[in-house]
Design an enzyme around this catalytic site. Structure first.
Site, PDB file in Angstrom:
ATOM      1  N   ASP A   1       0.842  -1.201   0.000  1.00 56.66           N
ATOM      2  CA  ASP A   1       0.000   0.000   0.000  1.00 56.66           C
ATOM      3  C   ASP A   1       0.879   1.253   0.000  1.00 56.66           C
ATOM      4  O   ASP A   1       2.100   1.160   0.078  1.00 56.66           O
ATOM      5  CB  ASP A   1      -0.929  -0.010   1.226  1.00 56.66           C
TER       6      ASP A   1
ATOM      7  N   HIS B   1       8.426  -5.246  -1.950  1.00 59.30           N
ATOM      8  CA  HIS B   1       7.482  -6.211  -2.512  1.00 59.30           C
ATOM      9  C   HIS B   1       6.527  -5.598  -3.532  1.00 59.30           C
ATOM     10  O   HIS B   1       5.467  -6.144  -3.803  1.00 59.30           O
ATOM     11  CB  HIS B   1       6.698  -6.910  -1.392  1.00 59.30           C
TER      12      HIS B   1
END
Ligand SMILES: [Zn+2]
Length: 246
Positions: free
Chosen positions: A106, A121
């Site tokens: 996010d 990631h």
């Protein structure tokens, strides 16, 4: 005198702070991941939605899954929390060189205002073209017919997420940061995902190593001190040591 007093009282010698943030930091903002419930993420297994093979086998399902996650992230329900905010305050103080290495996909660190963030990631709000390999921002749904804005190929876009079995991003840069860390903070990460779980052992021996996690982790014994609490509560404790009291 507590152990933390002992570790951090002479914080003038701390210049470089490396923060590793994990799922626990986003969880307080209502974002769930695989770690929360028996390896399932919103009822989908890792094998179904988070491997390159899954995407090859059923790109529609994988696109839908990440489209939903992206929608949730962009909804008004999701906001950064106290942990993100304190990290930003520490960066803004200009007392330290800070880097946040996040396992989270996010953008909540950025939304709270933190500038130096490495998304090892990948990011939900980015797409990567499998043809031209260029990563570009995205805030809408992707599907198997989406057209790459860079090379105009059709059907080549995938979520810019590092799936299981793929190489995390910027590992060389991360290693350089770890090698010169004076304080390493691991926040809300279970210590089960590699290579992130090895970062603590990559820091210099004189580096102060602190862990904040809701429970003890497999690698807690590699830290000088573990705070077993939520990310935000843990960061409130550390803030008292790292920032001048008002
Ligand atoms: Zn392309």
């Amino acid at each position: 005198m507590t152990i933390l007093d002992d570790l951090l009282q002479n914080n003038k010698s701390i210049k470089n702070i490396v923060i590793l943030s994990g799922a626990g930091v986003s969880a307080e903002s209502g974002i769930r991941t695989f770690r929360d419930s028996n390896g399932l993420w919103e009822d989908h297994s890792i094998e179904e939605v988070a491997t390159p093979e899954a995407f090859q086998k059923n790109p529609k399902l994988v696109h839908n899954f990440y489209n939903q996650r992206r929608k949730q992230l962009l909804s008004s329900e999701v906001n950064f929390n106290k942990a993100h905010q304190i990290i930003t305050e520490i960066e803004d103080s200009n007392l330290y060189n800070i880097v946040v290495i996040t396992q989270n996909v996010d953008d909540l660190h950025e939304r709270s205002g933190t500038k130096n963030v490495i998304h090892m990631h990948g990011e939900l709000l980015k797409t990567k073209c499998t043809s031209c390999n260029i990563s570009s921002p995205i805030d809408s749904d992707l599907n198997t017919l989406s057209i790459c804005s860079q090379c105009n190929e059709k059907g080549t876009l995938r979520p810019d997420i590092v799936w299981f079995g793929e190489m995390p991003y910027q590992l060389n840069e991360i290693e350089t940061y770890l090698n010169s860390a004076d304080l390493f903070l691991s926040i809300g990460t279970s210590g089960q995902v590699y290579p992130a779980a090895m970062f603590v052992s990559t820091t210099p021996s004189e580096c102060i190593k602190l862990e904040i996690n809701i429970e003890k982790t497999n690698i807690s014994n590699q830290f000088d001190y573990s705070i077993q609490d939520s990310s935000s509560k843990g960061m409130e404790i550390l803030k008292n040591y790292l920032l001048p009291q008002k």
